[in-house]
Motif scaffolding. Sequence first.
Motif, PDB file in Angstrom:
ATOM      1  N   TYR A 176     -11.891   6.637   0.911  1.00 49.54           N
ATOM      2  CA  TYR A 176     -10.832   5.637   1.033  1.00 49.54           C
ATOM      3  C   TYR A 176     -10.818   5.032   2.437  1.00 49.54           C
ATOM      4  N   PRO A 177     -10.452   3.754   2.572  1.00 52.53           N
ATOM      5  CA  PRO A 177     -10.308   3.168   3.912  1.00 52.53           C
ATOM      6  C   PRO A 177      -9.030   3.650   4.581  1.00 52.53           C
ATOM      7  N   SER A 178      -8.961   3.432   5.875  1.00 48.72           N
ATOM      8  CA  SER A 178      -7.751   3.779   6.609  1.00 48.72           C
ATOM      9  C   SER A 178      -6.621   2.817   6.247  1.00 48.72           C
ATOM     10  N   ARG A 179      -5.402   3.171   6.606  1.00 46.69           N
ATOM     11  CA  ARG A 179      -4.250   2.293   6.346  1.00 46.69           C
ATOM     12  C   ARG A 179      -4.428   0.951   7.047  1.00 46.69           C
ATOM     13  N   GLU A 180      -4.911   1.001   8.291  1.00 46.88           N
ATOM     14  CA  GLU A 180      -5.116  -0.240   9.043  1.00 46.88           C
ATOM     15  C   GLU A 180      -6.151  -1.128   8.355  1.00 46.88           C
ATOM     16  N   ALA A 181      -7.240  -0.520   7.878  1.00 45.38           N
ATOM     17  CA  ALA A 181      -8.275  -1.309   7.205  1.00 45.38           C
ATOM     18  C   ALA A 181      -7.753  -1.902   5.902  1.00 45.38           C
ATOM     19  N   GLU A 182      -6.944  -1.130   5.177  1.00 46.66           N
ATOM     20  CA  GLU A 182      -6.393  -1.664   3.933  1.00 46.66           C
ATOM     21  C   GLU A 182      -5.412  -2.793   4.201  1.00 46.66           C
ATOM     22  N   MET A 183      -4.672  -2.711   5.297  1.00 45.50           N
ATOM     23  CA  MET A 183      -3.800  -3.820   5.673  1.00 45.50           C
ATOM     24  C   MET A 183      -4.616  -5.071   5.955  1.00 45.50           C
ATOM     25  N   ARG A 184      -5.716  -4.923   6.685  1.00 43.89           N
ATOM     26  CA  ARG A 184      -6.591  -6.070   6.953  1.00 43.89           C
ATOM     27  C   ARG A 184      -7.178  -6.623   5.655  1.00 43.89           C
ATOM     28  N   LEU A 185      -7.507  -5.722   4.730  1.00 42.17           N
ATOM     29  CA  LEU A 185      -8.033  -6.153   3.436  1.00 42.17           C
ATOM     30  C   LEU A 185      -6.995  -6.963   2.671  1.00 42.17           C
TER      31      LEU A 185
END
Length: 307
Positions: A176-185
């Motif tokens: 899974y991606p990090s929370r920050e990466a998912e926010m950017r996504l």
Amino acid sequence: MRESSSKGNPAALLGQLASILLDKEAQIRLVLTALIAGGHVLLEDLPGLGKTTLALGLARSLDLPFARLQMTADILPGDILGSNFYDPAQRSFVFRAGPIFHSLLLVDEINRAPPRAQSALMEAMAEGQVSLEGACYPLPHPFFVIATQNPEEFDGVFPLPENQLDRFLLSLSLGYPSREAEMRLLCGEAVAPEQVEPQADANVLLEWQAAARSVFLSPEIRGLLLDLAEHSRRDPALRFGISPRALLALQAAARASAFLAGREFVTPDDLRAVTVAVLAHRLRWRDPGDSQGQLQTLLRRCWGFGV
């Protein structure tokens, strides 16, 4: 490290792929390591984590002919390799190539295919050719397989046998991606694969592969590899030790890792970077409950450092 070509830079390629698949630089580097080492990659992961996106981005970034092969329970070897058909105009049988005749092949959910279909890939992955009805057909060069595998607890899967797993240079999980990466996504910051420009091509990739094969490996590093093989063959926790083919795979991956780092020689850091991905799917433990922990123990006992 000398420049491989006026066109193409491994660091630029890595950066572009990192803009497509966010927060996965370490995994992307391992996939590129396998590609430059001339091997294949097995991604063991849940659906929806970016495996297809990574394969599409890699094909686009390297301007390679790409095909995606969805494995199912009823797929046949001919659906993968191709088949002969009768052409009335020529009054003879003509070979129609299957999807395997692409430089980059994504084999999605490989363990949903039955063993007969899985085995159709083995000759291609090991020898770069397809034998069919008495004829031999060479595959493109370079040829790179990214296969995805569902977790074994999923319904309708056929586990890959050891000899097929051994055809993959590296095995890894994106996770899974990090929370920050998912926010950017969610904010639309990830670049779509079809939007990127090629950073290199097949000829440049072949130059990179040749350069990686020439990376210097000292007697001390080779000694570490031999020590690991000997320790694994004596370890009572293992059903069987590291094979010579696995040892060659580890050497090739370490050289490719050094090449990606811009060095002309292999260091212990390169062994740290690739050893788990090269060996984890090849080793069979008598107690498979904590295979990663047992592998780390073996490495610390042998080398004095973990990875």
